[in-house]
Design a protein around this motif. Structure first.
Motif, PDB file in Angstrom:
ATOM      1  N   TRP A 211      30.097 -38.620  21.177  1.00 33.18           N
ATOM      2  CA  TRP A 211      31.141 -38.463  20.153  1.00 33.18           C
ATOM      3  C   TRP A 211      31.002 -37.110  19.461  1.00 33.18           C
ATOM      4  CZ3 TRP A 211      31.476 -37.419  15.030  1.00 33.18           C
ATOM      5  CH2 TRP A 211      32.730 -37.603  14.428  1.00 33.18           C
ATOM      6  N   ARG A 212      29.792 -36.708  19.112  1.00 29.73           N
ATOM      7  CA  ARG A 212      29.595 -35.417  18.438  1.00 29.73           C
ATOM      8  C   ARG A 212      29.982 -34.257  19.354  1.00 29.73           C
ATOM      9  NH1 ARG A 212      30.571 -33.804  14.104  1.00 29.73           N
ATOM     10  NH2 ARG A 212      29.178 -35.217  12.979  1.00 29.73           N
ATOM     11  N   ASP A 213      29.723 -34.392  20.642  1.00 34.30           N
ATOM     12  CA  ASP A 213      30.127 -33.345  21.588  1.00 34.30           C
ATOM     13  C   ASP A 213      31.643 -33.211  21.641  1.00 34.30           C
ATOM     14  OD1 ASP A 213      29.223 -31.512  23.951  1.00 34.30           O
ATOM     15  OD2 ASP A 213      30.778 -32.782  24.832  1.00 34.30           O
ATOM     16  N   HIS A 214      32.355 -34.332  21.517  1.00 34.30           N
ATOM     17  CA  HIS A 214      33.812 -34.306  21.565  1.00 34.30           C
ATOM     18  C   HIS A 214      34.430 -33.876  20.238  1.00 34.30           C
ATOM     19  CE1 HIS A 214      34.002 -37.347  25.171  1.00 34.30           C
ATOM     20  NE2 HIS A 214      33.520 -36.168  25.501  1.00 34.30           N
ATOM     21  N   PHE A 215      33.711 -34.113  19.135  1.00 34.61           N
ATOM     22  CA  PHE A 215      34.239 -33.788  17.810  1.00 34.61           C
ATOM     23  C   PHE A 215      33.198 -32.973  17.022  1.00 34.61           C
ATOM     24  CE2 PHE A 215      36.126 -37.766  19.223  1.00 34.61           C
ATOM     25  CZ  PHE A 215      37.485 -37.514  19.080  1.00 34.61           C
ATOM     26  N   PRO A 216      32.951 -31.745  17.453  1.00 32.81           N
ATOM     27  CA  PRO A 216      31.868 -30.957  16.846  1.00 32.81           C
ATOM     28  C   PRO A 216      32.105 -30.565  15.393  1.00 32.81           C
ATOM     29  CG  PRO A 216      33.158 -29.625  18.371  1.00 32.81           C
ATOM     30  CD  PRO A 216      33.608 -31.033  18.558  1.00 32.81           C
ATOM     31  N   ASP A 217      33.364 -30.539  14.946  1.00 33.24           N
ATOM     32  CA  ASP A 217      33.667 -30.078  13.588  1.00 33.24           C
ATOM     33  C   ASP A 217      33.934 -31.209  12.608  1.00 33.24           C
ATOM     34  OD1 ASP A 217      33.488 -27.395  14.454  1.00 33.24           O
ATOM     35  OD2 ASP A 217      35.553 -27.478  15.205  1.00 33.24           O
ATOM     36  N   ASP A 218      33.882 -32.446  13.061  1.00 29.70           N
ATOM     37  CA  ASP A 218      34.181 -33.592  12.201  1.00 29.70           C
ATOM     38  C   ASP A 218      33.000 -33.859  11.260  1.00 29.70           C
ATOM     39  OD1 ASP A 218      34.405 -36.347  11.232  1.00 29.70           O
ATOM     40  OD2 ASP A 218      36.042 -36.550  12.666  1.00 29.70           O
ATOM     41  N   THR A 219      33.269 -33.910   9.978  1.00 30.57           N
ATOM     42  CA  THR A 219      32.228 -34.201   8.985  1.00 30.57           C
ATOM     43  C   THR A 219      32.587 -35.397   8.107  1.00 30.57           C
ATOM     44  OG1 THR A 219      33.199 -32.621   7.425  1.00 30.57           O
ATOM     45  CG2 THR A 219      31.474 -31.794   8.904  1.00 30.57           C
ATOM     46  N   SER A 220      33.618 -36.144   8.491  1.00 30.58           N
ATOM     47  CA  SER A 220      34.080 -37.240   7.635  1.00 30.58           C
ATOM     48  C   SER A 220      34.097 -38.592   8.334  1.00 30.58           C
ATOM     49  CB  SER A 220      35.488 -36.925   7.108  1.00 30.58           C
ATOM     50  OG  SER A 220      36.408 -36.766   8.177  1.00 30.58           O
ATOM     51  N   THR A 221      33.601 -38.659   9.573  1.00 27.23           N
ATOM     52  CA  THR A 221      33.582 -39.922  10.300  1.00 27.23           C
ATOM     53  C   THR A 221      32.179 -40.517  10.275  1.00 27.23           C
ATOM     54  OG1 THR A 221      35.373 -39.227  11.774  1.00 27.23           O
ATOM     55  CG2 THR A 221      33.989 -41.039  12.525  1.00 27.23           C
ATOM     56  N   PHE A 222      32.084 -41.774   9.834  1.00 22.81           N
ATOM     57  CA  PHE A 222      30.803 -42.465   9.755  1.00 22.81           C
ATOM     58  C   PHE A 222      30.949 -43.861  10.368  1.00 22.81           C
ATOM     59  CE2 PHE A 222      31.235 -39.571   6.149  1.00 22.81           C
ATOM     60  CZ  PHE A 222      30.129 -38.753   6.331  1.00 22.81           C
ATOM     61  N   THR A 223      29.840 -44.488  10.689  1.00 22.46           N
ATOM     62  CA  THR A 223      29.894 -45.831  11.268  1.00 22.46           C
ATOM     63  C   THR A 223      29.347 -46.898  10.321  1.00 22.46           C
ATOM     64  OG1 THR A 223      27.713 -45.649  12.323  1.00 22.46           O
ATOM     65  CG2 THR A 223      29.630 -44.876  13.593  1.00 22.46           C
ATOM     66  N   PHE A 224      28.756 -46.473   9.205  1.00 22.36           N
ATOM     67  CA  PHE A 224      28.199 -47.447   8.268  1.00 22.36           C
ATOM     68  C   PHE A 224      28.398 -46.940   6.849  1.00 22.36           C
ATOM     69  CE2 PHE A 224      24.457 -49.003   5.791  1.00 22.36           C
ATOM     70  CZ  PHE A 224      24.819 -50.347   5.767  1.00 22.36           C
ATOM     71  N   VAL A 225      28.910 -47.814   6.005  1.00 23.66           N
ATOM     72  CA  VAL A 225      29.124 -47.483   4.595  1.00 23.66           C
ATOM     73  C   VAL A 225      28.447 -48.556   3.756  1.00 23.66           C
ATOM     74  CG1 VAL A 225      30.798 -47.101   2.765  1.00 23.66           C
ATOM     75  CG2 VAL A 225      31.332 -46.371   5.097  1.00 23.66           C
ATOM     76  N   GLN A 226      27.596 -48.119   2.843  1.00 24.15           N
ATOM     77  CA  GLN A 226      26.891 -49.037   1.954  1.00 24.15           C
ATOM     78  C   GLN A 226      27.261 -48.710   0.512  1.00 24.15           C
ATOM     79  OE1 GLN A 226      22.582 -48.620   1.740  1.00 24.15           O
ATOM     80  NE2 GLN A 226      22.373 -50.851   1.661  1.00 24.15           N
ATOM     81  N   VAL A 227      27.725 -49.706  -0.210  1.00 28.19           N
ATOM     82  CA  VAL A 227      28.136 -49.514  -1.599  1.00 28.19           C
ATOM     83  C   VAL A 227      27.162 -50.258  -2.504  1.00 28.19           C
ATOM     84  CG1 VAL A 227      29.967 -49.817  -3.303  1.00 28.19           C
ATOM     85  CG2 VAL A 227      30.549 -49.319  -0.916  1.00 28.19           C
TER      86      VAL A 227
END
Length: 275
Positions: A179-195
């Motif tokens: 995924w990082r290789d396909h989207f090298p400039d993305d800084t806003s996608t995450f897979t886990f959010v803890q509140v």
């Protein structure tokens, strides 16, 4: 066939209703290979899972209250399973399969949630991966509970030692975060959010790595919300088959025209006017 590979932390599929919802979601999504973590299963779960999904479900149990991983193959994908290894019970499951002329090592990981335990776990992962044939395709996926880059988390890495071990694993085995290789400039996608305490922490803990030598066969990747879990689903689509050679053609080496011995070995050509 081009399998769609997914990894998801299910936060426990022990309850029958929850298990049915998760498996139905994955079935409808058309996923061919699925890595699940935190399945909370014991050996008694095998029959009910296979009744709902099919016979290609492989487990590494821990307890019904924690850990557990499972790797699922859809009925449409029927690779020859050459071996199954529970390298770390409930945390590391390896399947070596043969599909379309290619041997693939599917390694499903669920790293410990406790920071002090992670470095030792990744040392065991490193030792196990070292036993695999480096010429075979390696697909390493799961919930790593560790990030390697600042842009993949909102706070500090809680276990730098574990991150260093994982970084060495990735580099030594020439693995690529697809995924990082396909989207090298993305800084806003995450897979886990803890509140907690009116603050949220974001991180991309769920990833799929692929051998660098097979990266060109990964056509797409995505991160999408998944119901019934506080983790997102990470996916890749990859053509996992042996490379077939293209049509061959003859190519003359022009440098031979400057080799006097080669040139004089041929009789002179007649002029066009003499024909």
């Amino acid at each position: 066939m081009t399998p769609l590979i997914a990894t998801l932390n299910t936060r426990g599929c022990r309850m029958a209703l929850r298990r049915s919802q998760v498996l139905s979601y994955l079935w409808e999504g058309g996923y061919s290979v699925v890595f699940l973590q935190e399945t909370h299963t014991d050996p008694t779960a095998k029959d009910s899972w296979r009744l709902e999904w099919g016979d290609r479900v492989y487990f590494s149990h821990f307890t019904i209250w924690q850990a557990g991983v499972a790797t699922l193959f859809s009925p449409n994908l029927r690779p020859e399973v050459l071996g199954v290894t529970e390298a770390v019970p409930g945390h590391l499951l390896h399947l070596r399969v043969h599909m379309e002329g290619l041997v693939v090592n599917f390694v499903n990981i669920y790293a410990p949630t406790t920071s002090p335990k992670r470095p030792q776990f990744y040392q065991r992962v490193s030792n196990f991966l070292g036993t695999l044939d480096s010429h075979e395709c390696l697909v390493l996926g799961g919930d790593f509970n560790t990030t390697l880059e600042e842009r993949d988390r909102s706070g500090a890495e809680l276990s730098p030692a574990a991150a260093n071990f994982l970084r060495e694993i990735v580099e030594y085995h020439s693995l690529i975060d697809v995924w990082r290789d396909h989207f090298p400039d993305d800084t806003s996608t995450f897979t886990f959010v803890q509140v907690e305490a009116h603050r949220s922490h974001h991180s991309r803990l769920d990833r799929i790595y692929l051998s660098r030598f097979h990266l060109s066969q990964a056509h797409s990747s995505a991160v999408r919300p998944a119901p019934f879990s506080d983790h997102h689903l990470a996916t890749i689509t990859a053509s996992l088959h042996a490379e077939r050679p293209g049509p061959a053609y003859w190519h003359f080496n022009n440098s031979l025209l400057e080799d006097e011995g080669f040139v004089t070995s041929f009789p002179p050509l007649c002029d066009v006017g003499e024909v």
